[in-house]
Scaffold this motif. Structure first.
Motif, short mmCIF file in Angstrom:
data_model
loop_
_atom_site.label_atom_id
_atom_site.label_comp_id
_atom_site.label_asym_id
_atom_site.label_seq_id
_atom_site.Cartn_x
_atom_site.Cartn_y
_atom_site.Cartn_z
N ALA A 34 51.36 37.12 41.46
CA ALA A 34 51.42 38.16 39.97
C ALA A 34 50.90 36.73 39.31
CB ALA A 34 53.23 37.47 39.92
N ALA A 35 49.84 38.01 38.19
CA ALA A 35 48.77 37.61 37.49
C ALA A 35 49.15 38.00 36.18
CB ALA A 35 47.65 37.56 38.01
N PRO A 36 50.56 37.58 35.28
CA PRO A 36 50.89 37.95 34.12
C PRO A 36 50.04 38.19 33.07
CG PRO A 36 51.54 36.68 34.96
CD PRO A 36 51.34 36.70 35.60
N ASP A 37 49.36 38.65 32.05
CA ASP A 37 48.02 38.67 31.62
C ASP A 37 49.14 38.57 29.88
OD1 ASP A 37 45.11 38.16 30.09
OD2 ASP A 37 45.11 40.47 30.48
N LYS A 38 48.36 37.12 29.13
CA LYS A 38 48.90 37.06 27.83
C LYS A 38 48.70 38.76 26.99
CE LYS A 38 51.01 35.40 24.64
NZ LYS A 38 52.50 34.12 25.32
N SER A 47 49.81 42.70 35.29
CA SER A 47 48.50 42.80 36.52
C SER A 47 48.88 41.50 37.11
CB SER A 47 47.42 41.69 35.17
OG SER A 47 47.13 40.97 34.84
N GLY A 48 48.43 42.01 38.53
CA GLY A 48 47.71 41.39 39.46
C GLY A 48 47.77 41.26 40.33
N TYR A 49 47.47 41.07 41.94
CA TYR A 49 46.55 41.31 43.10
C TYR A 49 47.22 41.26 44.28
CZ TYR A 49 43.22 38.60 40.20
OH TYR A 49 42.16 38.48 39.69
N ILE A 50 46.80 42.28 45.26
CA ILE A 50 47.06 42.86 45.99
C ILE A 50 46.37 42.30 47.49
CG2 ILE A 50 47.87 44.18 47.96
CD1 ILE A 50 48.90 46.05 45.73
N ARG A 68 48.21 47.40 34.08
CA ARG A 68 48.96 48.13 34.31
C ARG A 68 49.50 48.25 32.60
NH1 ARG A 68 47.64 49.47 37.95
NH2 ARG A 68 48.24 50.27 39.83
N ALA A 69 49.44 49.05 32.16
CA ALA A 69 50.00 48.82 30.23
C ALA A 69 50.96 48.33 29.74
CB ALA A 69 49.64 50.04 29.62
#
Length: 107
Positions: A34-38, A47-50, A68-69
């Motif tokens: 998980a890499a949430p964006d403010k 947002s994140g990575y696989i 994603r939006a």
């Protein structure tokens, strides 16, 4: 404040806060990070990575970034949905995520 910072309009308050990194969640042989964006609205964007970690030292580890939006009022809620979306992407695309052999990319 330095001359260049004043000249280009940067200040120490312009720096983004570094958010704590989430632990990867393993799913079907992949790691979801998980890499949430403010967002500008004060909410958190999904947002994140696989990641696919290779057992073979001759093959590079690979990752795919997804954004994603969707926005959420709290970081914790965004993280929960990031893991859910990561599992959905893996279920839908599986090994095709890394079929092109490129070490990084977007979904």
């Amino acid at each position: 404040m330095s001359f260049f910072s004043k000249l280009f309009g940067f200040s120490s308050s312009d720096k983004k806060e570094v958010e704590p990194k989430e632990e990867p969640v393993l799913y079907e042989g992949f790691a979801i990070v998980a890499a949430p964006d403010k967002a500008d609205s004060g909410q958190w964007r999904l947002s994140g990575y696989i990641k696919k970690v290779s057992d073979n030292p001759d093959e590079p580890d690979m990752e795919r970034f997804f954004l994603r939006a969707d926005t959420f009022p709290t970081r914790e809620e965004a993280v929960t949905f990031i893991y859910r979306k990561g599992r959905q992407i893996i279920d839908e695309q599986g090994k095709r995520l890394f079929a092109n052999g490129e070490p990084t990319g977007r979904t």
